[in-house]
Scaffold this active site. Structure first.
Site, PDB file in Angstrom:
ATOM      1  N   ARG A 175      -0.656  30.427  -5.464  1.00  6.99           N
ATOM      2  CA  ARG A 175       0.279  29.309  -5.700  1.00  6.99           C
ATOM      3  C   ARG A 175       1.687  29.814  -6.050  1.00  6.99           C
ATOM      4  NH1 ARG A 175      -3.565  28.068  -3.834  1.00  6.99           N
ATOM      5  NH2 ARG A 175      -5.173  26.626  -4.549  1.00  6.99           N
ATOM      6  N   SER A 223      -4.058  19.434  -9.311  1.00  6.89           N
ATOM      7  CA  SER A 223      -4.174  20.324 -10.472  1.00  6.89           C
ATOM      8  C   SER A 223      -2.814  20.531 -11.123  1.00  6.89           C
ATOM      9  CB  SER A 223      -4.731  21.675 -10.037  1.00  6.89           C
ATOM     10  OG  SER A 223      -6.070  21.509  -9.628  1.00  6.89           O
ATOM     11  N   GLU A 293       1.192  24.478 -12.378  1.00  3.29           N
ATOM     12  CA  GLU A 293       1.258  24.569 -10.915  1.00  3.29           C
ATOM     13  C   GLU A 293       2.275  23.540 -10.408  1.00  3.29           C
ATOM     14  OE1 GLU A 293      -2.508  24.731  -8.862  1.00  3.29           O
ATOM     15  OE2 GLU A 293      -1.712  23.609  -7.164  1.00  3.29           O
TER      16      GLU A 293
HETATM   17  C1  LIG Z   1      -4.966  14.438  -5.256  1.00  6.06           C
HETATM   18  C2  LIG Z   1      -4.272  15.762  -5.035  1.00  6.06           C
HETATM   19  C3  LIG Z   1      -5.015  16.876  -4.697  1.00  6.06           C
HETATM   20  C4  LIG Z   1      -4.390  18.113  -4.498  1.00  6.06           C
HETATM   21  N1  LIG Z   1      -5.164  19.186  -4.144  1.00  6.06           N
HETATM   22  C5  LIG Z   1      -4.553  20.377  -3.913  1.00  6.06           C
HETATM   23  C6  LIG Z   1      -5.333  21.516  -3.511  1.00  6.06           C
HETATM   24  O1  LIG Z   1      -6.534  21.468  -3.340  1.00  6.06           O
HETATM   25  N2  LIG Z   1      -4.678  22.688  -3.312  1.00  6.06           N
HETATM   26  C7  LIG Z   1      -3.335  22.810  -3.478  1.00  6.06           C
HETATM   27  O2  LIG Z   1      -2.803  23.903  -3.270  1.00  6.06           O
HETATM   28  N3  LIG Z   1      -2.584  21.745  -3.849  1.00  6.06           N
HETATM   29  C8  LIG Z   1      -3.147  20.545  -4.059  1.00  6.06           C
HETATM   30  N4  LIG Z   1      -2.388  19.479  -4.443  1.00  6.06           N
HETATM   31  C9  LIG Z   1      -0.939  19.672  -4.705  1.00  6.06           C
HETATM   32  C10 LIG Z   1      -0.013  19.428  -3.487  1.00  6.06           C
HETATM   33  O3  LIG Z   1      -0.600  18.561  -2.540  1.00  6.06           O
HETATM   34  C11 LIG Z   1       0.380  20.747  -2.809  1.00  6.06           C
HETATM   35  O4  LIG Z   1       1.065  21.604  -3.697  1.00  6.06           O
HETATM   36  C12 LIG Z   1       1.271  20.512  -1.577  1.00  6.06           C
HETATM   37  O5  LIG Z   1       1.429  21.725  -0.896  1.00  6.06           O
HETATM   38  C13 LIG Z   1       2.643  19.933  -1.919  1.00  6.06           C
HETATM   39  O6  LIG Z   1       3.246  19.514  -0.712  1.00  6.06           O
HETATM   40  P1  LIG Z   1       4.365  18.371  -0.707  1.00  6.06           P
HETATM   41  O7  LIG Z   1       4.842  18.214   0.678  1.00  6.06           O
HETATM   42  O8  LIG Z   1       3.856  17.156  -1.380  1.00  6.06           O
HETATM   43  O9  LIG Z   1       5.478  19.093  -1.592  1.00  6.06           O
HETATM   44  P2  LIG Z   1       6.406  18.425  -2.704  1.00  6.06           P
HETATM   45  O10 LIG Z   1       5.566  17.981  -3.853  1.00  6.06           O
HETATM   46  O11 LIG Z   1       7.308  17.443  -2.088  1.00  6.06           O
HETATM   47  O12 LIG Z   1       7.233  19.704  -3.162  1.00  6.06           O
HETATM   48  C14 LIG Z   1       6.583  20.770  -3.849  1.00  6.06           C
HETATM   49  C15 LIG Z   1       7.527  21.972  -3.889  1.00  6.06           C
HETATM   50  O13 LIG Z   1       7.757  22.444  -2.577  1.00  6.06           O
HETATM   51  C16 LIG Z   1       9.157  22.432  -2.284  1.00  6.06           C
HETATM   52  N5  LIG Z   1       9.306  22.085  -0.872  1.00  6.06           N
HETATM   53  C17 LIG Z   1       8.822  20.989  -0.227  1.00  6.06           C
HETATM   54  N6  LIG Z   1       9.147  21.043   1.085  1.00  6.06           N
HETATM   55  C18 LIG Z   1       9.848  22.193   1.257  1.00  6.06           C
HETATM   56  C19 LIG Z   1      10.464  22.821   2.386  1.00  6.06           C
HETATM   57  N7  LIG Z   1      10.424  22.273   3.615  1.00  6.06           N
HETATM   58  N8  LIG Z   1      11.095  24.003   2.205  1.00  6.06           N
HETATM   59  C20 LIG Z   1      11.155  24.582   0.973  1.00  6.06           C
HETATM   60  N9  LIG Z   1      10.600  24.037  -0.131  1.00  6.06           N
HETATM   61  C21 LIG Z   1       9.954  22.860   0.019  1.00  6.06           C
HETATM   62  C22 LIG Z   1       9.751  21.388  -3.206  1.00  6.06           C
HETATM   63  O14 LIG Z   1      11.125  21.616  -3.422  1.00  6.06           O
HETATM   64  C23 LIG Z   1       8.911  21.603  -4.451  1.00  6.06           C
HETATM   65  O15 LIG Z   1       9.386  22.707  -5.194  1.00  6.06           O
HETATM   66  C24 LIG Z   1      -2.982  18.228  -4.646  1.00  6.06           C
HETATM   67  C25 LIG Z   1      -2.241  17.085  -4.970  1.00  6.06           C
HETATM   68  C26 LIG Z   1      -2.857  15.869  -5.158  1.00  6.06           C
HETATM   69  C27 LIG Z   1      -2.037  14.660  -5.485  1.00  6.06           C
END
Ligand SMILES: Cc1cc2nc3c(=O)[nH]c(=O)nc-3n(C[C@H](O)[C@H](O)[C@H](O)COP(=O)(O)OP(=O)(O)OC[C@H]3O[C@@H](n4cnc5c(N)ncnc54)[C@H](O)[C@@H]3O)c2cc1C
Length: 303
Positions: A175, A223, A293
């Site tokens: 992560r 998480s 995280e």
């Molecule tokens: C119910 C639930 C279950 C989940 N299960 C998991 C799991 O099993 N494993 C896991 O790893 N995560 C999990 N997550 C967390 C999350 O889904 C991941 O971290 C996911 O990768 C975040 O993607 P996002 O597009 O929503 O990013 P955002 O939340 O929009 O952004 C997260 C970070 O990434 C950066 N970012 C976003 N897009 C870009 C880009 N194009 N370039 C550079 N930086 C960028 C943002 O600035 C921020 O710092 C879960 C979340 C939920 C709600």
């Protein structure tokens, strides 16, 4: 509203940039104050042109689906760019490779790979964010991890110039992804193995299993803390007696202790205070320092 807000953009963007957009509309916790400026580009070219004309003093945050973001109640001073919707292409580039734009939801990657007989990609189905967020977080599930599949990434810098980078340009861990400053992901080339036996049922089974152990459907960010070496954050939180602990309208999930739920009216401040309470209690009880995280961004509210 800042003094900068009068007219910081080139004329073609003044009507397309939204002022004071509530970030609670763009986060899976459904909390977060207003972003000074919010831009939803049409495509990668439009996005690059916007970044090129953005004054250097305006801070920039890119978001995907906001599924790993706690935006504080005072909101974000600067500009937020949303990639979901704009960067949406996904194509097969060779027998085992696909090119995916950063705004594509991870669940779509899982589905397409299964259709093409490529794997292991089912783990992407468990990540409710975009590929961009998964690249920024090295998101993973069920033993799979995003960067294990990355051949190269296309990034955009703060001047709006594109570059191609390889995994060697990044420090990648659990992560954790450290790369060149002030660059954001536009797309990635991902590689998988030929797995003709995989089918949609394997994804459905994994998601069923997840529904049994996690509060899916409630407002959360997944998480909250990373697992410390050799242990599980959820186990530490649960055995510290924190399951169900509530602050305002936020509580530690009864189903999975590493999830914090917004029951509807929580503010970011409640969630952040609860995160701190969990961190402090676990440190006192177990002598283990948990690390978040979730990414916490923005300004606290004045009141
Ligand atoms: C119910 C639930 C279950 C989940 N299960 C998991 C799991 O099993 N494993 C896991 O790893 N995560 C999990 N997550 C967390 C999350 O889904 C991941 O971290 C996911 O990768 C975040 O993607 P996002 O597009 O929503 O990013 P955002 O939340 O929009 O952004 C997260 C970070 O990434 C950066 N970012 C976003 N897009 C870009 C880009 N194009 N370039 C550079 N930086 C960028 C943002 O600035 C921020 O710092 C879960 C979340 C939920 C709600």
């Amino acid at each position: 509203m800042t003094g900068l807000k009068a007219s910081p953009f080139a004329p073609e963007y003044t009507t397309r940039v939204i002022n004071d957009e509530p970030m609670s509309r763009h986060t899976s916790w459904h909390v977060g104050g207003p972003a000074d400026f919010f831009f939803d580009p049409r495509d990668a070219g439009d996005l690059a042109a916007f970044v090129r004309q953005l004054p250097a003093e305006i801070a920039l945050l890119w978001i995907g689906l906001g599924s790993n973001l706690l935006v504080r109640d005072g909101g974000i001073r600067g500009a937020v760019i949303t990639t979901h919707g704009a960067l949406s292409s996904l194509e097969r580039s060779s027998a085992t490779r696909i090119r995916v734009a950063a705004g594509v939801p991870c669940a779509r990657i899982a589905r397409e790979c299964v259709k093409w007989g490529l794997g292991p990609a089912e783990f992407f189905a468990g990540i409710p964010g975009t590929l961009g967020g998964a690249l920024a977080m090295n998101a993973g599930a069920w033993g799979g991890e995003t960067w294990r599949h990355v051949l190269e990434v296309e990034v955009l810098d703060r001047q709006g110039v594109r570059h191609t980078r390889t995994p060697a340009d990044y420090e990648i861990g659990y992560r954790r992804v450290l790369g060149p400053a002030d660059e954001w992901f536009l797309a990635a080339q991902l590689e998988f193995e030929r797995k003709p036996g995989e089918n949609e049922n394997s994804i459905a089974q994994l998601l069923d299993k997840r529904r049994e152990t996690q509060p899916i459907g409630e407002w959360s960010c997944g998480s909250v803390f990373t697992n410390p070496p050799g242990d599980y954050a959820a186990r530490l939180i649960e055995t510290a007696g924190l399951k169900g602990f509530r602050l305002g309208d936020a509580s530690v999930s009864q189903k999975h202790a590493n999830f914090i739920i917004n029951h509807g009216a929580a503010r970011a401040a409640d969630i952040e205070a609860l995160i701190e309470h969990v961190r402090r209690t676990v440190a006192e009880v177990h002598r283990v320092e948990l690390t978040t995280e979730v990414r916490i961004v923005g300004e606290p509210a004045w009141t």
